[in-house]
Scaffold this active site. Structure first.
Site, PDB file in Angstrom:
ATOM      1  CG  HIS A  50      -2.044  -0.958   1.145  1.00  0.00           C
ATOM      2  ND1 HIS A  50      -3.160  -0.695   0.393  1.00  0.00           N
ATOM      3  CD2 HIS A  50      -2.232  -2.179   1.688  1.00  0.00           C
ATOM      4  CE1 HIS A  50      -3.998  -1.725   0.486  1.00  0.00           C
ATOM      5  NE2 HIS A  50      -3.453  -2.638   1.269  1.00  0.00           N
ATOM      6  CB  CYS A 403      -1.575 -25.567 -15.128  1.00  0.00           C
ATOM      7  SG  CYS A 403      -2.966 -26.668 -15.292  1.00  0.00           S
TER       8      CYS A 403
HETATM    9  O1  LIG Z   1     -10.654  -3.763   3.621  1.00  0.00           O
HETATM   10  P1  LIG Z   1      -9.380  -3.468   4.355  1.00  0.00           P
HETATM   11  O2  LIG Z   1      -9.204  -2.047   4.758  1.00  0.00           O
HETATM   12  O3  LIG Z   1      -9.124  -4.435   5.448  1.00  0.00           O
HETATM   13  O4  LIG Z   1      -8.205  -3.647   3.294  1.00  0.00           O
HETATM   14  C1  LIG Z   1      -8.087  -4.766   2.594  1.00  0.00           C
HETATM   15  C2  LIG Z   1      -6.938  -4.534   1.678  1.00  0.00           C
HETATM   16  O5  LIG Z   1      -7.310  -4.802   0.383  1.00  0.00           O
HETATM   17  C3  LIG Z   1      -5.798  -5.371   2.112  1.00  0.00           C
HETATM   18  O6  LIG Z   1      -4.625  -5.053   1.470  1.00  0.00           O
END
Ligand SMILES: O=P(O)(O)OC[C@H](O)CO
Length: 488
Positions: A50, A403
Site C-alpha cells: 500500500h 499448467c
Molecule cells: O478492507 P481493508 O481495509 O481491510 O483492506 C483490505 C486490503 O485490500 C488489504 O490489502
C-alpha cells in the site's frame, strides 16, 4: 535451553521479526501451530504494498505503512520473493474531489512524496481498459504488489539460514512465567524464553490471555476474493481502489505478481475465526463492484475463490508493545496495511525488545541474501510440456504440474531450503505447482508421489484434506450461479 526470544506465529510479522533478530547474537525460535509458515492472513489477502495514505497519522497503521513500504525494494533485492512497484490509483466516479484531497493530505502527513490527483484523461492513458465513467484518481507511484506468502517463506528461510529455529505444528497451549523466564507449553514440548512476542494473528487475543496479558480482543472480519486465470492480470497495470468506506478499503482490482487478475475483498464481521468458506452471493457482489470499474472482466476466466480473515483489534489499530506480563510483548491486531508495514513492525519490535532489556550484539556473519531457486522458463510449447511430463519419475526435468510447468527438480529444490515442507499445499506455495487452470486435479497426486520419493514419506495429507473440506465456491458453481441470476 532458554531462548532469548520466542515468537508465536510464523506469518509475515513473526517471520520478518525472526529475520531481523538474526542480525544479532541471539537464540531465536518461532513456534507455529500449523504445518507450514504463512498459513493464516499472510496467505489470503490482497497482496498489495500500500501507498500509506489510507490511515491517519494518529494511528500506528498510518505511521508504519510508508515506513514499511520504503524497505520493500531492498528486501526484494535480498530475498527475491516477488515485488513490483506497479503504482496504485484510487478512483472516483463522481466530480467531488474532496475525498481524494483528504486522502492526499493524510498521505502527506504520513510522509509520502509520490502522490498526485489526476483527471480522467490521464487515468485512461494509464489504464486504457478502465470504465469511461471514471472522473478523478489519487495516483500513488510507489505502491505495488508482491507475493505475501512468498515473502514470509523467504523471511523464514533466511532467518533459519542465519541461525533461527522454526518449530512447525507446535501449538502453544499454555504460558507460565517464573523467575523472569516464560515457559511455553506446546504439543512439541516446552520452550523457555526471556521474551515472547505474540504474533499469533487472528488468535493473538487468545494467546495473550494464556499469558495473563489481557486488554484487547480480536474481532475477526472476513473478506472474500475471486482469482482469475493466469494472463488475465494483463487487463490492468496498477492496483485500482475505490473510495474507502467505514468497513475498509473496499473492493480493489489488481494484477497479481504472477499475472492473474485478483478482485476483492468484501468485509463481513464473523464469529468463527477459522471459517474460510466462500459464498456465491458475496462473490457476486465483489464481481459486480469490480465490473463497474473494469467492464471487460470475464467470468469465464474465474479460477478460484478464497477468504482471508482480518485480525482486527478492538481498538481498530495495530497493538504493538509490552504487556502487563514481564517479557511478554504483543504484535496484535495486524490487519491491513500489516503486510506493507511488516518490515517497520519488525524493526519497531526489535527497538521495544532492546528497551525492555534485551542485549543486541551485532552478528557479523548475518547474510541478508536468500539462496534463490532458479525456475525454468514457463512458456514451453504444448508438445514439449507433454514430452517432459512423460519422462521417468526421478528425473529433475520431468514436468509434474503441466499448467504452471513445474518440474520435479524445482519441487526437490523447494524442499531443501531449511524448512521442512510436509504438505502438498506447501509445495504449491513454493513452486506454483497446482496453482494453474486445473487447480491440482492433474498434479496433486504426482506432487505427493514426488515428495514421497524424495523424503521416503507420503506428505501429511490431513491438513490439505481438512482444508479442502471447507466449502469454497468453485469455477463451475460460480458460473452457473451468474447464469441463473441473469435468467431471473
Ligand atoms: O478492507 P481493508 O481495509 O481491510 O483492506 C483490505 C486490503 O485490500 C488489504 O490489502
Amino acid at each position: 535451553m532458554v531462548h532469548d526470544v520466542a515468537i508465536i506465529g510464523a506469518g509475515i510479522i513473526g517471520t520478518s521479526l525472526a529475520r531481523e533478530l538474526t542480525r544479532y547474537k541471539l537464540k531465536v525460535v518461532i513456534l507455529e501451530k500449523l504445518p507450514d509458515v504463512a498459513m493464516g492472513a499472510t496467505k489470503a489477502n490482497s497482496a498489495i504494498v500500500h501507498g500509506g495514505y489510507a490511515e491517519g497519522h494518529e494511528t500506528l497503521k498510518g505511521r508504519l505503512c510508508f515506513e514499511g513500504r520504503r524497505r520493500f525494494r531492498e528486501l526484494e533485492d535480498e530475498l527475491k520473493f516477488g515485488f513490483s512497484e506497479t503504482g496504485s490509483l484510487l478512483v472516483s466516479l463522481d466530480d467531488d474531489l474532496e475525498p481524494l484531497e483528504r486522502l492526499l493530505e493524510s498521505g502527506i502527513r504520513n510522509g509520502l512524496d509520490d502522490l498526485s490527483i489526476i483527471g480522467s484523461e490521464e487515468i485512461r492513458k494509464l489504464e486504457p481498459n478502465i470504465t469511461q465513467e471514471v472522473k478523478n484518481a489519487l495516483l500513488c507511484k510507489g505502491a505495488g504488489i508482491c507475493s505475501p506468502y512468498g515473502m514470509a517463506i523467504a523471511m523464514a528461510e533466511n532467518a533459519v539460514e542465519n541461525g533461527a529455529e522454526i518449530v512447525l505444528s507446535a501449538e502453544v497451549t499454555g504460558i507460565e512465567s517464573e523467575n523472569e523466564i516464560l515457559n511455553l507449553v506446546t504439543d512439541k514440548g516446552d520452550f523457555q524464553a526471556s521474551f515472547v512476542i505474540n504474533c499469533a494473528g487472528v488468535n493473538s487475543d487468545k494467546v495473550a490471555r494464556m499469558a495473563g496479558a489481557d486488554g484487547f480482543e480480536i474481532l475477526p472480519r472476513s473478506g472474500e476474493y475471486l482469482l482469475f486465470a493466469k494472463g488475465t492480470g494483463k487487463l490492468l497495470d496498477h492496483v485500482v481502489f475505490q473510495l474507502p468506506t467505514a468497513m475498509g478499503k473496499g473492493v480493489l482490482v489488481t494484477p497479481t505478481i504472477h499475472g492473474n487478475l485478483l478482485i476483492g475483498p468484501d468485509a463481513s464481521e464473523i464469529d468463527d475465526r477459522e471459517d474460510t468458506s466462500t459464498h456465491a452471493e458475496r462473490l457476486e457482489n465483489v464481481y459486480n463492484q469490480a465490473k463497474k470499474l473494469y467492464p471487460d472482466i470475464d467470468g469465464e476466466t474465474f479460477l478460484r475463490s478464497f477468504t482471508g480473515i482480518r485480525a482486527r483489534s478492538s481498538t481498530g489499530d495495530f497493538l504493538i508493545g509490552p504487556s502487563n506480563i514481564k517479557g511478554f510483548i504483543n504484535a496484535a491486531g495486524i490487519q491491513s496495511p500489516g503486510l506493507t508495514a511488516s518490515p517497520a513492525i519488525a524493526r519497531m519490535l526489535v527497538g521495544i525488545l532492546e528497551k525492555e532489556g534485551l542485549k543486541l550484539e551485532p552478528e557479523n556473519s548475518f547474510n541478508p541474501f536468500r539462496k534463490v531457486v532458479e525456475y525454468s522458463p514457463k512458456d514451453l510449447p504444448y508438445r514439449e510440456v507433454d514430452r517432459l511430463s512423460k519422462l521417468p519419475a526421478g528425473s529433475r526435468e520431468r514436468i509434474v504440474c503441466r499448467c504452471e510447468q513445474v518440474t520435479e527438480g524445482e519441487i526437490a529444490d523447494s524442499m531443501e531450503r531449511g524448512i521442512a515442507v510436509t504438505t502438498v499445499d506447501g509445495i504449491k506455495r513454493r513452486t506454483r505447482a497446482a496453482m494453474g487452470w486445473c487447480q491440482g486435479a492433474f498434479c496433486r497426486a504426482r506432487i505427493a508421489e514426488t515428495m514421497e520419493r524424495l523424503t521416503g514419506e507420503l506428505p501429511d495429507g490431513s491438513y490439505d484434506i481438512e482444508r479442502s473440506g471447507v466449502s469454497r465456491v468453485g469455477k463451475h458453481d460460480f458460473l452457473d450461479f451468474l447464469k441463473a441470476r441473469k435468467e431471473e
